[in-house]
Enzyme design. Sequence first.
Site, PDB file in Angstrom:
ATOM      1  N   ASP A 138       0.848  -1.184   0.000  1.00  0.00           N
ATOM      2  CA  ASP A 138       0.000   0.000   0.000  1.00  0.00           C
ATOM      3  C   ASP A 138       0.889   1.242   0.000  1.00  0.00           C
ATOM      4  O   ASP A 138       2.107   1.148   0.140  1.00  0.00           O
ATOM      5  CB  ASP A 138      -0.962   0.013   1.200  1.00  0.00           C
ATOM      6  CG  ASP A 138      -0.270  -0.361   2.499  1.00  0.00           C
ATOM      7  OD1 ASP A 138      -0.857  -1.089   3.302  1.00  0.00           O
ATOM      8  OD2 ASP A 138       0.882   0.082   2.712  1.00  0.00           O
ATOM      9  N   ASP A 160       1.284   5.097   1.674  1.00  0.00           N
ATOM     10  CA  ASP A 160       0.879   6.046   2.712  1.00  0.00           C
ATOM     11  C   ASP A 160       1.475   7.411   2.415  1.00  0.00           C
ATOM     12  O   ASP A 160       2.590   7.530   1.883  1.00  0.00           O
ATOM     13  CB  ASP A 160       1.348   5.563   4.085  1.00  0.00           C
ATOM     14  CG  ASP A 160       0.687   4.258   4.497  1.00  0.00           C
ATOM     15  OD1 ASP A 160      -0.421   3.976   4.007  1.00  0.00           O
ATOM     16  OD2 ASP A 160       1.286   3.512   5.302  1.00  0.00           O
ATOM     17  N   ASP A 213       9.362   4.379  13.827  1.00  0.00           N
ATOM     18  CA  ASP A 213      10.032   3.293  14.532  1.00  0.00           C
ATOM     19  C   ASP A 213      11.412   2.965  13.977  1.00  0.00           C
ATOM     20  O   ASP A 213      12.417   3.102  14.666  1.00  0.00           O
ATOM     21  CB  ASP A 213       9.130   2.046  14.586  1.00  0.00           C
ATOM     22  CG  ASP A 213       8.549   1.685  13.227  1.00  0.00           C
ATOM     23  OD1 ASP A 213       9.001   2.237  12.201  1.00  0.00           O
ATOM     24  OD2 ASP A 213       7.649   0.826  13.181  1.00  0.00           O
TER      25      ASP A 213
END
Length: 426
Positions: free
Chosen positions: A62, A64, A143
């Site tokens: 996907d 983002d 992260d």
Amino acid sequence: MSQLQTQSIEPTIVPRDRHVISRSRISDHALKVLYRLKTAGYGAYLVGGGVRDLSLNRDPKDFDVATDATPEQVKALFRNCRLIGRRFRLAHVHFGPEIIEVATFRALTPSDGEQNNDRVMEDGMILRDNVYGDIEEDALRRDFTVNALYYNIADFSIVDYAGGMADLEARQLRLIGEPEVRYREDPVRMLRAVRFAAKLDFVIDPATADPIPRMADLLADIPPARLFDEVLKLFMGGQGAQTIDALRHYGLFRYLFPATDSALDDDPSGARLAFVKQALANTDARINDGRPVTPAFLFAALLWPAIMAQLPGEQLAPGIDPELLEQAVTEALERQLRRVAIPKRFSLPMREIWSLQPRLDTRSQSKARRLFGHPRFRAAYDFLLLRAEAGLADPALAQWWTEFQASSDDAPPPAPPRRRRRNRSR
């Protein structure tokens, strides 16, 4: 990382002629979102896994988008936009089945326990974070370095604040900031480290890996529903067989499947682990071939060692009392649901797969014909094959069922018994 930065970090800018990302490989819908944000005067960046995977010449799952526009400003630009989430407010722009997720740049998380309506922390864990910042803060609060890369639609460059491009080159997974602080903010990051390392075939940086075994117990505070989603990502990404080895190595598996982990430790023969790993390898093969898989079969395999450990003699003996099996199933499921939620749409088929195992212990043609028409027969038969491969069932029985099906392919399943009509007196 745990404190607001007082000095700005100069990012590395990788110009278009020095990276491999091309707009031809980016979703048309993602490009539409990026260009509309840019035209409206906002910053617009492809971010995260999409940039990472494109840089590795992989096809992203996907796309983002990150921007300095607030969720409400994004919604004003797109009629097909929905705002979701309380923990992290996001904008979802819908294009039929494809959803482009648009996130506003988040601010860094301070270490002084700051709390307000938009940011809530408890014992170092982020419970809600809707405090917005700039692109630098957004990058440094992500992260892993390889997930903190931004593709700028304005000039087609990659913006790198955390050394992610170098880590991609070194095939290394490294946390941004102090690992213990980052894991305490969100313990699921430990699972993500294992998942990304398996998915990308990367090595986990020693400083990132070292705290995991002693901090694994933080997963006990994660809601079971969230862990269900994480388990699907761990074991349905096509690398499940490697993933379970890493989870057990770092002491994480016991906080996802405690009864199974105990059953695997208490099995000197290794047959139970062989069964689980074969089930995961088969699931991986189906996923990598583009064939459908069901979480019900996956969870049935992962919990089977825990069920066996509850049975007399710790094995599925021929002619076992169905009530004993049902009791073992119930105990294993109840213990499991305290750690990882399993929706009924999966737990009910799991029960059927398990309950059919003793019924498959037959070589009667008539009984086999009746079982052949059961809606879960195929899944139960595949389950029997796995048990036989791992030494947990008679290989000759599995072979009998294989030959029976080969000889019965053209035969229709038995018709359901006709109901007798009862004569009714007036």
